[in-house]
Design an enzyme around this catalytic site. Structure first.
Site, mmCIF file in Angstrom:
data_model
loop_
_atom_site.group_PDB
_atom_site.id
_atom_site.type_symbol
_atom_site.label_atom_id
_atom_site.label_comp_id
_atom_site.label_asym_id
_atom_site.label_seq_id
_atom_site.Cartn_x
_atom_site.Cartn_y
_atom_site.Cartn_z
ATOM 1 N N ASN A 234 -3.545 6.319 -1.072
ATOM 2 C CA ASN A 234 -3.042 6.441 0.295
ATOM 3 C C ASN A 234 -2.261 7.729 0.523
ATOM 4 O O ASN A 234 -2.154 8.200 1.656
ATOM 5 C CB ASN A 234 -2.193 5.222 0.668
ATOM 6 C CG ASN A 234 -3.066 4.030 1.001
ATOM 7 O OD1 ASN A 234 -4.219 4.185 1.388
ATOM 8 N ND2 ASN A 234 -2.529 2.836 0.849
ATOM 9 N N GLU B 15 -4.966 -0.059 -8.020
ATOM 10 C CA GLU B 15 -3.877 0.793 -8.502
ATOM 11 C C GLU B 15 -2.828 -0.105 -9.152
ATOM 12 O O GLU B 15 -2.342 -1.046 -8.523
ATOM 13 C CB GLU B 15 -3.241 1.566 -7.352
ATOM 14 C CG GLU B 15 -4.095 2.675 -6.790
ATOM 15 C CD GLU B 15 -3.398 3.420 -5.657
ATOM 16 O OE1 GLU B 15 -3.431 4.662 -5.657
ATOM 17 O OE2 GLU B 15 -2.832 2.767 -4.757
ATOM 18 N N HIS C 21 -2.276 -2.894 -6.355
ATOM 19 C CA HIS C 21 -2.794 -2.532 -5.039
ATOM 20 C C HIS C 21 -4.313 -2.597 -5.011
ATOM 21 O O HIS C 21 -4.999 -1.742 -5.545
ATOM 22 C CB HIS C 21 -2.295 -1.126 -4.659
ATOM 23 C CG HIS C 21 -2.732 -0.686 -3.304
ATOM 24 N ND1 HIS C 21 -2.960 0.628 -2.985
ATOM 25 C CD2 HIS C 21 -2.981 -1.399 -2.180
ATOM 26 C CE1 HIS C 21 -3.343 0.706 -1.721
ATOM 27 N NE2 HIS C 21 -3.362 -0.505 -1.214
ATOM 28 N N SER D 26 0.810 -1.215 0.000
ATOM 29 C CA SER D 26 0.000 0.000 0.000
ATOM 30 C C SER D 26 0.843 1.263 0.000
ATOM 31 O O SER D 26 0.304 2.362 -0.084
ATOM 32 C CB SER D 26 -0.944 0.006 1.208
ATOM 33 O OG SER D 26 -0.231 -0.193 2.410
#
Length: 284
Positions: A190, A152, A140, A119
């Site tokens: 994130n 992602e 991800h 992440s």
């Protein structure tokens, strides 16, 4: 390249979720972890998820049986050798991931793509642990994997265009929407999300409002489906801390400093839903 068999390293929250969506898409899955107990927990989680789908009328008992039959489990990394794509979904710890990826690279077929579900950790850095950086990519997923639509797809410095295209196509085959991302700490989601959660923890730490009030403010005032503190409990406070530490060390910017309360709660083992206690109590 035609991807028919998926290898997944890790039977935890992310690993078993990825295994479920791959099996739902009709792919053969090998889910590997270090213990039979971890694998049993992972399969039980998948079975529970499928039972909920049956109750909603979205799946039949026959469909559940067929889906589970497509998932093989093993404690041996060597069982991943048949996989066309191997997805590492271990704990968010760089040293652990490097060790795992080195071992996987040694047994995987030359044409096999290796992906990491990290992440926040540098894809270029993890790719360097292998002898196939051109066939290494970030993939991800988001928690809970069977529900969340985004993946992602992160390219490292040496990731080939063919690898990116193959993994993006695979994400679409799983019913997900891939977005292409350059390699940078925290990637896109994130990079934005975790500092917001961190700021909510600072607000709680400073006594601006209670956890319930902070979450209600973001749900009702910003139309978020879940408040940031409840979301942190779902993600895991240890994962949130790991991401903030990666952002802080990479950008050397004080705006990414982890909230002291977050650190203290992780030290206390209050990691959220998975331990029964985080910003909320789940052990009632």
């Amino acid at each position: 390249m035609i991807i028919q068999t998926i290898g997944i390293i890790g039977a935890g929250t992310m690993g078993n979720g990825i295994a479920q969506v791959c099996a739902q898409a009709g792919l053969s899955v090998v889910m590997q972890d270090i213990s039979d107990a971890a694998l049993a927990r992972g399969m039980a989680t998948i079975a529970g998820s499928l039972d909920r789908a049956i109750k909603k009328g979205a799946l039949t008992e026959e469909g559940k049986t067929a889906l589970l039959a497509r998932i093989k489990t093993s404690t041996q990394t060597s069982e991943l050798v048949a996989a066309d794509l191997i997805i590492e979904a271990a704990t968010e710890n760089e040293a652990l991931k490097v060790k795992i990826l080195q071992g996987v690279d040694a047994i995987a077929r030359p044409e096999t793509i290796i992906a990491t579900n990290t992440s926040s950790i540098s894809i270029t850095k993890l790719a360097a642990a292998t002898q196939r950086p051109d066939k290494f990519v970030g993939m991800h997923f988001f928690n809970p994997v069977p529900v969340m639509a985004l993946v992602e797809v992160i390219r490292g410095l040496k990731t080939s265009e063919d690898t990116v295209n193959a993994v993006a196509a695979m994400a679409k085959a799983l019913g997900k929407t891939p977005i292409g991302v350059k390699n940078s700490a925290g990637f896109v989601v994130n990079r934005i999300l975790c500092p917001m959660i961190n700021e909510a923890i600072f607000a709680l730490q400073e006594g601006l409002a209670s956890a319930e009030e902070i979450d209600a403010g973001m749900r009702l005032g910003c139309n978020h489906p879940i408040g940031p503190l409840a979301l942190c409990d779902l993600i895991g406070l240890d994962v949130q801390l790991a991401v903030m530490e990666v952002l802080y060390s990479n950008f050397n910017d004080s705006k990414y400093r982890p909230a002291p309360l977050l650190k203290e709660m992780v030290d206390a083992g209050m990691l959220g839903r998975k331990t029964g206690r985080g910003f909320y109590n789940y052990a009632k």
